[in-house]
Design an enzyme around this catalytic site. Structure first.
Site, short mmCIF file in Angstrom:
data_model
loop_
_atom_site.label_atom_id
_atom_site.label_comp_id
_atom_site.label_asym_id
_atom_site.label_seq_id
_atom_site.Cartn_x
_atom_site.Cartn_y
_atom_site.Cartn_z
N HIS A 204 0.81 -1.22 0.00
CA HIS A 204 0.00 0.00 0.00
C HIS A 204 0.85 1.27 0.00
O HIS A 204 0.50 2.25 -0.65
CB HIS A 204 -0.98 -0.02 1.18
CG HIS A 204 -2.04 -1.06 1.01
ND1 HIS A 204 -2.20 -2.12 1.87
CD2 HIS A 204 -2.98 -1.22 0.05
CE1 HIS A 204 -3.20 -2.87 1.44
NE2 HIS A 204 -3.68 -2.36 0.34
N ASP B 151 -10.00 -2.94 0.88
CA ASP B 151 -9.40 -3.24 2.18
C ASP B 151 -8.98 -1.99 2.93
O ASP B 151 -8.66 -2.05 4.12
CB ASP B 151 -8.20 -4.19 2.02
CG ASP B 151 -7.20 -3.64 1.04
OD1 ASP B 151 -6.58 -2.61 1.33
OD2 ASP B 151 -7.03 -4.24 -0.04
N GLU C 95 -15.02 1.01 -5.28
CA GLU C 95 -14.85 -0.43 -5.04
C GLU C 95 -16.15 -1.12 -5.48
O GLU C 95 -17.23 -0.75 -5.05
CB GLU C 95 -14.56 -0.65 -3.54
CG GLU C 95 -14.81 -2.04 -3.00
CD GLU C 95 -13.93 -3.13 -3.61
OE1 GLU C 95 -12.71 -3.06 -3.48
OE2 GLU C 95 -14.52 -4.05 -4.22
N ASP D 229 -18.51 -0.19 -10.56
CA ASP D 229 -17.41 -0.68 -11.39
C ASP D 229 -16.45 0.48 -11.68
O ASP D 229 -16.87 1.53 -12.20
CB ASP D 229 -18.01 -1.25 -12.69
CG ASP D 229 -16.93 -1.59 -13.70
OD1 ASP D 229 -15.81 -1.93 -13.30
OD2 ASP D 229 -17.22 -1.49 -14.91
N GLY D 230 -15.18 0.29 -11.37
CA GLY D 230 -14.19 1.35 -11.54
C GLY D 230 -13.99 1.76 -12.99
O GLY D 230 -13.66 2.92 -13.26
N ASP E 135 -5.96 -0.25 -7.40
CA ASP E 135 -5.57 -1.22 -6.38
C ASP E 135 -6.48 -2.44 -6.58
O ASP E 135 -7.41 -2.68 -5.81
CB ASP E 135 -5.77 -0.57 -5.00
CG ASP E 135 -5.35 -1.46 -3.87
OD1 ASP E 135 -4.94 -2.61 -4.12
OD2 ASP E 135 -5.46 -1.01 -2.71
N SER F 10 -7.61 -6.55 -7.80
CA SER F 10 -7.24 -7.96 -7.70
C SER F 10 -6.67 -8.39 -9.05
O SER F 10 -6.52 -7.57 -9.97
CB SER F 10 -8.44 -8.79 -7.28
OG SER F 10 -9.65 -8.08 -7.41
N ASP F 11 -6.34 -9.68 -9.19
CA ASP F 11 -5.74 -10.18 -10.43
C ASP F 11 -6.74 -10.11 -11.59
O ASP F 11 -7.95 -10.04 -11.37
CB ASP F 11 -5.27 -11.63 -10.23
CG ASP F 11 -4.08 -11.71 -9.28
OD1 ASP F 11 -3.37 -10.71 -9.15
OD2 ASP F 11 -3.88 -12.78 -8.67
N PRO G 223 -14.18 -9.82 -11.77
CA PRO G 223 -14.57 -8.41 -11.98
C PRO G 223 -13.40 -7.48 -12.31
O PRO G 223 -13.60 -6.39 -12.84
CB PRO G 223 -15.21 -8.02 -10.63
CG PRO G 223 -14.76 -9.03 -9.64
CD PRO G 223 -14.49 -10.29 -10.41
N1 SAM Z 1 -4.93 -4.06 -1.60
C1 SAM Z 1 -4.82 -5.43 -1.95
C2 SAM Z 1 -3.42 -5.95 -1.85
O1 SAM Z 1 -2.78 -5.64 -0.85
O2 SAM Z 1 -2.99 -6.70 -2.74
C3 SAM Z 1 -5.43 -5.88 -3.21
C4 SAM Z 1 -6.53 -5.75 -3.75
S1 SAM Z 1 -8.07 -5.05 -3.27
C5 SAM Z 1 -8.77 -6.06 -2.05
C6 SAM Z 1 -8.84 -5.46 -4.79
C7 SAM Z 1 -10.28 -5.02 -4.88
O3 SAM Z 1 -10.60 -4.72 -6.23
C8 SAM Z 1 -11.29 -6.07 -4.43
O4 SAM Z 1 -11.86 -5.67 -3.23
C9 SAM Z 1 -12.29 -6.15 -5.57
O5 SAM Z 1 -13.63 -6.24 -5.12
C10 SAM Z 1 -12.02 -4.83 -6.32
N2 SAM Z 1 -12.40 -4.84 -7.72
C11 SAM Z 1 -12.25 -5.84 -8.62
N3 SAM Z 1 -12.73 -5.46 -9.82
C12 SAM Z 1 -13.20 -4.19 -9.68
C13 SAM Z 1 -13.80 -3.26 -10.56
N4 SAM Z 1 -14.05 -3.58 -11.84
N5 SAM Z 1 -14.13 -2.03 -10.08
C14 SAM Z 1 -13.88 -1.71 -8.79
N6 SAM Z 1 -13.33 -2.56 -7.90
C15 SAM Z 1 -12.98 -3.77 -8.35
#
Ligand code: SAM
Length: 283
Positions: free
Chosen positions: A64, A88, A108, A139-140, A157, A159-160, A164
């Site tokens: 972060h 998170d 988010e 949706d971002g 920030d 996910s892989d 989504p």
């Molecule tokens: N901060 C984390 C770390 O330390 O690796 C990583 C990821 S954070 C939890 C990823 C977030 O992206 C998830 O909560 C997921 O719901 C969100 N996400 C996934 N696709 C998205 C989208 N299209 N728009 C907005 N948020 C999204």
């Protein structure tokens, strides 16, 4: 009774990671994904989404601090920040360290991530309720498209690139982010591991090259991710990553002790890659 949580790496077939867990604190399925929070034997609390480790209290600061502080200290006066994903709350916490930051928009897709982290991992999520933070559960990609010329900094920030988050690794999204930035804005995005995912990163850098005058990759150590490290793209409309950082840190009023990983020196060196990777990414 301790058990092993196992992550099979979807984007690296034949590799897995295991972490010993002592208690399952939460487990549910939202509209978007499976969510779990664990107490681990030695890494604090851990967030897992769709069976993929997202972060642990042990080393989330490395991720972060580096995804946020690098663009924030590279920008002359960051006031309005958009975080896409990041439910998170770790990135929110980092952005709020800057007095110049007046608004943080957290976009988010899954509100349950924010709710669960506020309940179970307040060390990371606690600042999401700060009055400077505005949460949008959308949706971002759509959000970025609908907000042209709005932000000084955008932090993706995510996910892989499965489920989504897949859309957040595609060219139209990067184009929307460029347009959502002001003329000296900076975009930093979660961009995987340069040894395990070079193909994905090269594609992201090719998007950056088409859209921004400055397109670079940097990385940090995160021992609890399989592979032990994670990187980020740094796409800037005007300022290079090392142009303003000394001056900005000196004038920020932020103490070095507020960071566990980020420092002016680490900021500059994080862009240095092994020789073969440098040639592969930039030639
Ligand atoms: N901060 C984390 C770390 O330390 O690796 C990583 C990821 S954070 C939890 C990823 C977030 O992206 C998830 O909560 C997921 O719901 C969100 N996400 C996934 N696709 C998205 C989208 N299209 N728009 C907005 N948020 C999204």
């Amino acid at each position: 009774m301790a058990e092993w949580f196992t992550e099979q790496l979807a984007i690296v077939p034949g590799m897995r990671a295991q972490i010993e867990v002592t208690k399952k604190l939460a487990s549910e399925r939202s509209q978007f994904q499976k969510l779990e929070v664990y107490e681990t034997t030695s890494l604090g609390r851990m967030l897992v989404l769709d069976d993929v480790i997202q972060c642990t209290e042990f080393d989330e600061q490395s991720y972060h601090e580096m995804i946020c502080q690098v663009p924030l200290f590279a920008h002359p006066n960051p006031q309005k920040v958009l975080i896409i994903g990041g439910g998170d709350g770790g990135s929110v916490r980092e952005c709020l360290k800057h007095k110049s930051v007046q608004e943080v928009h957290l976009c988010e897709i899954d509100k349950r991530v924010v709710d669960l982290c506020l309940e179970h991992i307040p060390s990371m999520a606690g600042k999401v309720t700060d009055p400077r933070v505005h949460c949008h559960y959308e949706d971002g990609a759509a959000w970025a498209k609908n907000h042209p010329d709005t932000y000084d900094i955008i932090i993706v920030d995510s996910s892989d690139p499965i489920g989504p988050a897949e859309v957040l690794f595609q060219f139209p999204f990067y184009e929307s982010c460029r347009n959502a930035l002001k003329s000296d804005g900076i975009l930093a995005t979660q961009a995987e591991n340069f040894l395990l995912h070079a193909k994905i990163i090269k594609e992201l850098l090719s998007f950056g090259k088409k859209l921004f005058p400055i397109s670079r990759y940097y990385y940090t150590q995160v021992p609890t991710y399989p592979g032990g490290m994670i990187g980020f793209t740094f796409f800037s409309r005007k300022h290079a990553h090392d142009e303003l950082v000394d001056k900005r840190f000196a004038e920020s009023g932020i103490k070095a002790e507020e960071f566990r990983f980020w420092s002016v020196d680490f900021h500059k060196k994080a862009f240095t890659l092994p020789g073969a990777t440098m040639r592969d990414f930039y030639s």
